[in-house]
Design a protein around this motif. Structure first.
Motif, mmCIF file in Angstrom:
data_model
loop_
_atom_site.group_PDB
_atom_site.id
_atom_site.type_symbol
_atom_site.label_atom_id
_atom_site.label_comp_id
_atom_site.label_asym_id
_atom_site.label_seq_id
_atom_site.Cartn_x
_atom_site.Cartn_y
_atom_site.Cartn_z
ATOM 1 N N MET A 1 0.825 -1.202 0.000
ATOM 2 C CA MET A 1 0.000 0.000 0.000
ATOM 3 C C MET A 1 0.860 1.253 0.000
ATOM 4 N N LEU A 2 1.734 1.400 0.999
ATOM 5 C CA LEU A 2 2.551 2.604 1.116
ATOM 6 C C LEU A 2 3.589 2.689 -0.003
ATOM 7 N N GLY A 3 4.374 1.613 -0.169
ATOM 8 C CA GLY A 3 5.406 1.615 -1.200
ATOM 9 C C GLY A 3 4.830 1.771 -2.593
ATOM 10 N N MET A 4 3.778 1.017 -2.889
ATOM 11 C CA MET A 4 3.170 1.088 -4.218
ATOM 12 C C MET A 4 2.618 2.486 -4.492
ATOM 13 N N SER A 5 1.926 3.082 -3.518
ATOM 14 C CA SER A 5 1.331 4.408 -3.722
ATOM 15 C C SER A 5 2.401 5.473 -3.932
ATOM 16 N N LEU A 6 3.453 5.457 -3.116
ATOM 17 C CA LEU A 6 4.513 6.451 -3.253
ATOM 18 C C LEU A 6 5.187 6.359 -4.620
ATOM 19 N N LEU A 7 5.500 5.139 -5.055
ATOM 20 C CA LEU A 7 6.184 4.963 -6.330
ATOM 21 C C LEU A 7 5.255 5.224 -7.510
ATOM 22 N N TYR A 8 3.997 4.792 -7.395
ATOM 23 C CA TYR A 8 3.048 4.978 -8.500
ATOM 24 C C TYR A 8 2.795 6.463 -8.763
ATOM 25 N N PHE A 9 2.536 7.220 -7.706
ATOM 26 C CA PHE A 9 2.245 8.637 -7.911
ATOM 27 C C PHE A 9 3.497 9.428 -8.271
ATOM 28 N N ALA A 10 4.677 8.919 -7.882
ATOM 29 C CA ALA A 10 5.923 9.520 -8.364
ATOM 30 C C ALA A 10 6.043 9.309 -9.868
ATOM 31 N N ALA A 11 5.665 8.109 -10.335
ATOM 32 C CA ALA A 11 5.700 7.816 -11.770
ATOM 33 C C ALA A 11 4.691 8.669 -12.522
#
Length: 293
Positions: free
Chosen positions: A80-90
């Motif tokens: 949840m945290l890792g995926m969201s941070l990286l996805y919205f950075a992308a």
């Protein structure tokens, strides 16, 4: 309308809701919110919504023990945290369309992690799909100056985190109903985010914004997170998981369509071909294993 048809419609609706995340995140980017701030708004507001609905979740939380918390917390921090941070950075760096395509490499990463962490085998057909997905990623990087390496890496990282969420979920789900896993995924990540300066900065910015920013932030949490998961889980109750996975193709399709219509994002021909290859590999991977031997 028969039960499986209702389940299919619920899964499709959930996938469409998930598909809105990219365009909502990009809308907030255009209002000066960074990727980490968008992720914080999504998760913390979703946690507030879940707390408001605590009477509904309370039966699912009964029986939760301290022994179960570490695995649930790890799953939350990665998936949840890792995926969201990286996805919205992308999303902030390469746009919604490419970000969701790179996120959709998750099924390929799942094959690898299931082999490494769970000892599951990989068939020749699945190996071919891995190569197809890798070729798709290569084609998405043909945009020249329009695409940067950091954005591509963040998108692939989001796919890795999402894959780990599913692989670790096989262990976390042992003795835990899906709604409990969802509640702890949001809750544990929100607690960590409340300790981070970016979170308070994001809400400070939000206080000074007009209603479009508030609407986008609320939609991220309500539509793209809570409603999406609830619809998907309800759909899974009515149809086999393998068949349901095929209908999640509506997530990237929705993201690409909304990005084109609402944000004016346009990809090159080779990049669109890459998106098609990634999505095709994901859908074929969701088919029954005997079809991939």
């Amino acid at each position: 309308m028969d039960k499986q048809t209702v389940g299919m419609l619920q899964v499709v609706a959930g996938a469409v809701c998930w598909g809105s995340l990219g365009v909502l995140g990009a809308a907030l980017n255009r209002l000066s919110f960074e990727g980490a701030e968008v992720a914080a708004l999504r998760i913390v507001i979703a946690a507030a919504l879940l707390l408001a609905a605590l009477p509904y979740f309370r039966p699912y939380l009964r029986g939760l023990t301290l022994r179960q918390l570490p695995m649930l917390a790890v799953q939350s921090f990665i998936g949840m945290l890792g995926m969201s941070l990286l996805y919205f950075a992308a999303v902030a760096r390469v746009g919604s369309s490419l970000a969701v395509a790179l996120l959709y490499t998750a099924p390929v990463w799942s094959l690898i992690f299931a082999r490494v962490l769970l000892g599951e085998g990989i068939t020749r057909g699945q190996a071919v799909l891995t190569v197809v997905a890798a070729a798709g990623v290569g084609l998405t990087m043909t945009g020249g100056a329009a695409v940067d390496a950091v954005g591509i890496a963040a998108g692939l990282g989001s796919g890795i985190c999402y894959a780990l969420y599913g692989v670790l979920g096989k262990r976390a789900m042992a003795g835990n109903p899906p709604m409990r896993v969802f509640f702890t995924s949001i809750g544990c990540s929100a607690l960590v985010l409340l300790l981070m300066p970016d979170t308070w900065q994001a809400f400070g910015k939000l206080l000074g914004q007009a209603w479009p920013a508030w609407l986008s932030a609320l939609a991220l949490a309500l539509v793209g997170t809570v409603a999406a998961f609830a619809l998907f889980v309800k759909g899974l109750e009515k149809m086999p998981a393998a068949r349901a996975s095929v209908f999640t193709v509506f997530e990237p399709l929705t993201a690409v369509l909304l990005a084109a219509l609402l944000l004016g994002e346009r990809l090159g021909g080779l990049q669109y071909a890459g998106v098609v290859l990634i999505v095709a590999a994901a859908v074929l991977n969701a088919l029954p294993r005997r079809a991939l031997r």
